[in-house]
Design a protein around this motif. Structure first.
Motif, PDB file in Angstrom:
ATOM      1  N   ASP A 155      -4.877   4.466  -8.342  1.00  0.00           N
ATOM      2  CA  ASP A 155      -5.316   4.773  -9.702  1.00  0.00           C
ATOM      3  C   ASP A 155      -6.559   5.659  -9.701  1.00  0.00           C
ATOM      4  O   ASP A 155      -6.696   6.541 -10.544  1.00  0.00           O
ATOM      5  N   LYS A 156      -7.449   5.426  -8.747  1.00  0.00           N
ATOM      6  CA  LYS A 156      -8.661   6.248  -8.646  1.00  0.00           C
ATOM      7  C   LYS A 156      -8.292   7.693  -8.284  1.00  0.00           C
ATOM      8  O   LYS A 156      -8.841   8.640  -8.835  1.00  0.00           O
ATOM      9  N   LYS A 157      -7.339   7.861  -7.374  1.00  0.00           N
ATOM     10  CA  LYS A 157      -6.951   9.205  -6.930  1.00  0.00           C
ATOM     11  C   LYS A 157      -6.170   9.955  -8.010  1.00  0.00           C
ATOM     12  O   LYS A 157      -6.387  11.143  -8.232  1.00  0.00           O
ATOM     13  N   TYR A 158      -5.234   9.275  -8.689  1.00  0.00           N
ATOM     14  CA  TYR A 158      -4.320   9.956  -9.611  1.00  0.00           C
ATOM     15  C   TYR A 158      -4.675   9.791 -11.089  1.00  0.00           C
ATOM     16  O   TYR A 158      -4.041  10.420 -11.933  1.00  0.00           O
ATOM     17  N   GLY A 159      -5.666   8.942 -11.396  1.00  0.00           N
ATOM     18  CA  GLY A 159      -6.202   8.846 -12.750  1.00  0.00           C
ATOM     19  C   GLY A 159      -5.174   8.515 -13.818  1.00  0.00           C
ATOM     20  O   GLY A 159      -4.350   7.623 -13.671  1.00  0.00           O
ATOM     21  N   PHE A 160      -5.243   9.274 -14.901  1.00  0.00           N
ATOM     22  CA  PHE A 160      -4.414   9.028 -16.077  1.00  0.00           C
ATOM     23  C   PHE A 160      -2.925   9.088 -15.741  1.00  0.00           C
ATOM     24  O   PHE A 160      -2.127   8.319 -16.285  1.00  0.00           O
ATOM     25  N   MET A 161      -2.528   9.978 -14.843  1.00  0.00           N
ATOM     26  CA  MET A 161      -1.116  10.084 -14.465  1.00  0.00           C
ATOM     27  C   MET A 161      -0.607   8.762 -13.864  1.00  0.00           C
ATOM     28  O   MET A 161       0.543   8.398 -14.056  1.00  0.00           O
ATOM     29  N   ALA A 162      -1.462   8.048 -13.147  1.00  0.00           N
ATOM     30  CA  ALA A 162      -1.067   6.760 -12.570  1.00  0.00           C
ATOM     31  C   ALA A 162      -0.782   5.744 -13.668  1.00  0.00           C
ATOM     32  O   ALA A 162       0.157   4.951 -13.563  1.00  0.00           O
ATOM     33  N   LYS A 163      -1.581   5.761 -14.742  1.00  0.00           N
ATOM     34  CA  LYS A 163      -1.348   4.853 -15.868  1.00  0.00           C
ATOM     35  C   LYS A 163       0.003   5.156 -16.528  1.00  0.00           C
ATOM     36  O   LYS A 163       0.761   4.238 -16.867  1.00  0.00           O
ATOM     37  N   ILE A 164       0.312   6.424 -16.688  1.00  0.00           N
ATOM     38  CA  ILE A 164       1.596   6.817 -17.283  1.00  0.00           C
ATOM     39  C   ILE A 164       2.745   6.367 -16.373  1.00  0.00           C
ATOM     40  O   ILE A 164       3.737   5.815 -16.845  1.00  0.00           O
ATOM     41  N   ALA A 165       2.609   6.590 -15.073  1.00  0.00           N
ATOM     42  CA  ALA A 165       3.656   6.207 -14.124  1.00  0.00           C
ATOM     43  C   ALA A 165       3.892   4.696 -14.151  1.00  0.00           C
ATOM     44  O   ALA A 165       5.036   4.239 -14.107  1.00  0.00           O
ATOM     45  N   SER A 179      10.498  -0.956 -15.758  1.00  0.00           N
ATOM     46  CA  SER A 179      11.832  -1.559 -15.663  1.00  0.00           C
ATOM     47  C   SER A 179      12.309  -1.735 -14.223  1.00  0.00           C
ATOM     48  O   SER A 179      13.320  -2.384 -13.981  1.00  0.00           O
ATOM     49  N   LYS A 180      11.580  -1.186 -13.254  1.00  0.00           N
ATOM     50  CA  LYS A 180      12.025  -1.233 -11.850  1.00  0.00           C
ATOM     51  C   LYS A 180      11.345  -2.344 -11.047  1.00  0.00           C
ATOM     52  O   LYS A 180      11.255  -2.266  -9.831  1.00  0.00           O
ATOM     53  N   GLY A 181      10.886  -3.394 -11.734  1.00  0.00           N
ATOM     54  CA  GLY A 181      10.314  -4.533 -11.036  1.00  0.00           C
ATOM     55  C   GLY A 181       8.800  -4.533 -11.016  1.00  0.00           C
ATOM     56  O   GLY A 181       8.147  -3.753 -11.711  1.00  0.00           O
ATOM     57  N   GLU A 182       8.271  -5.437 -10.206  1.00  0.00           N
ATOM     58  CA  GLU A 182       6.820  -5.592 -10.079  1.00  0.00           C
ATOM     59  C   GLU A 182       6.243  -4.466  -9.220  1.00  0.00           C
ATOM     60  O   GLU A 182       6.913  -3.951  -8.332  1.00  0.00           O
ATOM     61  N   LEU A 183       4.961  -4.152  -9.476  1.00  0.00           N
ATOM     62  CA  LEU A 183       4.282  -3.205  -8.594  1.00  0.00           C
ATOM     63  C   LEU A 183       4.158  -3.827  -7.212  1.00  0.00           C
ATOM     64  O   LEU A 183       3.866  -5.020  -7.077  1.00  0.00           O
ATOM     65  N   CYS A 184       4.412  -3.048  -6.207  1.00  0.00           N
ATOM     66  CA  CYS A 184       4.224  -3.489  -4.827  1.00  0.00           C
ATOM     67  C   CYS A 184       3.737  -2.283  -4.029  1.00  0.00           C
ATOM     68  O   CYS A 184       3.712  -1.165  -4.545  1.00  0.00           O
ATOM     69  N   ALA A 185       3.333  -2.522  -2.807  1.00  0.00           N
ATOM     70  CA  ALA A 185       2.803  -1.425  -1.991  1.00  0.00           C
ATOM     71  C   ALA A 185       3.163  -1.661  -0.532  1.00  0.00           C
ATOM     72  O   ALA A 185       3.493  -2.769  -0.123  1.00  0.00           O
ATOM     73  N   PHE A 186       3.106  -0.565   0.222  1.00  0.00           N
ATOM     74  CA  PHE A 186       3.318  -0.673   1.664  1.00  0.00           C
ATOM     75  C   PHE A 186       2.392   0.284   2.379  1.00  0.00           C
ATOM     76  O   PHE A 186       1.910   1.270   1.801  1.00  0.00           O
ATOM     77  N   SER A 187       2.114  -0.050   3.637  1.00  0.00           N
ATOM     78  CA  SER A 187       1.294   0.822   4.479  1.00  0.00           C
ATOM     79  C   SER A 187       2.205   1.471   5.509  1.00  0.00           C
ATOM     80  O   SER A 187       3.237   0.911   5.875  1.00  0.00           O
ATOM     81  N   ILE A 188       1.791   2.645   5.949  1.00  0.00           N
ATOM     82  CA  ILE A 188       2.489   3.343   7.035  1.00  0.00           C
ATOM     83  C   ILE A 188       1.492   3.526   8.166  1.00  0.00           C
ATOM     84  O   ILE A 188       0.432   4.126   7.976  1.00  0.00           O
ATOM     85  N   LYS A 189       1.832   2.994   9.331  1.00  0.00           N
ATOM     86  CA  LYS A 189       1.030   3.185  10.537  1.00  0.00           C
ATOM     87  C   LYS A 189       1.727   4.265  11.350  1.00  0.00           C
ATOM     88  O   LYS A 189       2.915   4.163  11.629  1.00  0.00           O
ATOM     89  N   ILE A 190       0.987   5.304  11.682  1.00  0.00           N
ATOM     90  CA  ILE A 190       1.571   6.403  12.468  1.00  0.00           C
ATOM     91  C   ILE A 190       1.929   5.892  13.860  1.00  0.00           C
ATOM     92  O   ILE A 190       1.149   5.188  14.499  1.00  0.00           O
ATOM     93  N   ASP A 191       3.134   6.247  14.313  1.00  0.00           N
ATOM     94  CA  ASP A 191       3.613   5.837  15.644  1.00  0.00           C
ATOM     95  C   ASP A 191       2.947   6.644  16.744  1.00  0.00           C
ATOM     96  O   ASP A 191       2.576   7.779  16.559  1.00  0.00           O
TER      97      ASP A 191
END
Length: 122
Positions: free
Chosen positions: A94-104, A110-122
């Motif tokens: 939200d800090k990086k994308y601001g208002f656009m994040a609120k709109i998103a 309708s696509k479920g709960e907010l969730c997140a994942f991390s990517i560790k570079i191999d």
């Protein structure tokens, strides 16, 4: 190896996840970088979460808003985050994308709960 610091200020990466049959699926996503990990916020009922639960291996590259690749492909491994980690990832996004994040957030409800994942570079 690419420096994540160099791509931190970019807006989009294309994320390549894999179906059960191995077929790749490319999706442009917003991202944030923190502590040598790439973080992505999404919704729990999206195809990419279902694919990641079956196969945590991914590739990603910088891209345009429409997913046209503009950088080199990087391989990584995904970890789906717990509630507290998701909350802090959403705050970073939200800090990086601001208002656009609120709109998103509103448009994707309708696509479920907010969730997140991390990517560790191999």
């Amino acid at each position: 190896m690419i420096s994540l610091e160099k791509i931190k200020s970019e807006k989009y990466i294309v994320l390549e996840t894999y179906r059960k049959n191995g077929e790749p699926v490319k999706t442009p996503v917003w991202f944030v970088i923190n502590d040598d990990f790439v973080y992505v916020v999404t919704r729990s009922n999206t195809g990419k979460i279902k694919r990641l639960q079956n196969n945590p291996k991914v590739k990603f590259a910088l891209c345009t808003i429409k997913g046209k690749v503009t950088g080199e492909w990087i391989s990584g491994t995904v970890k789906i985050l717990d509630g507290n980690q998701t909350k802090s990832t959403i705050e970073m996004r939200d800090k990086k994308y601001g208002f656009m994040a609120k709109i998103a957030k509103f448009l994707s409800k309708s696509k479920g709960e907010l969730c997140a994942f991390s990517i560790k570079i191999d």
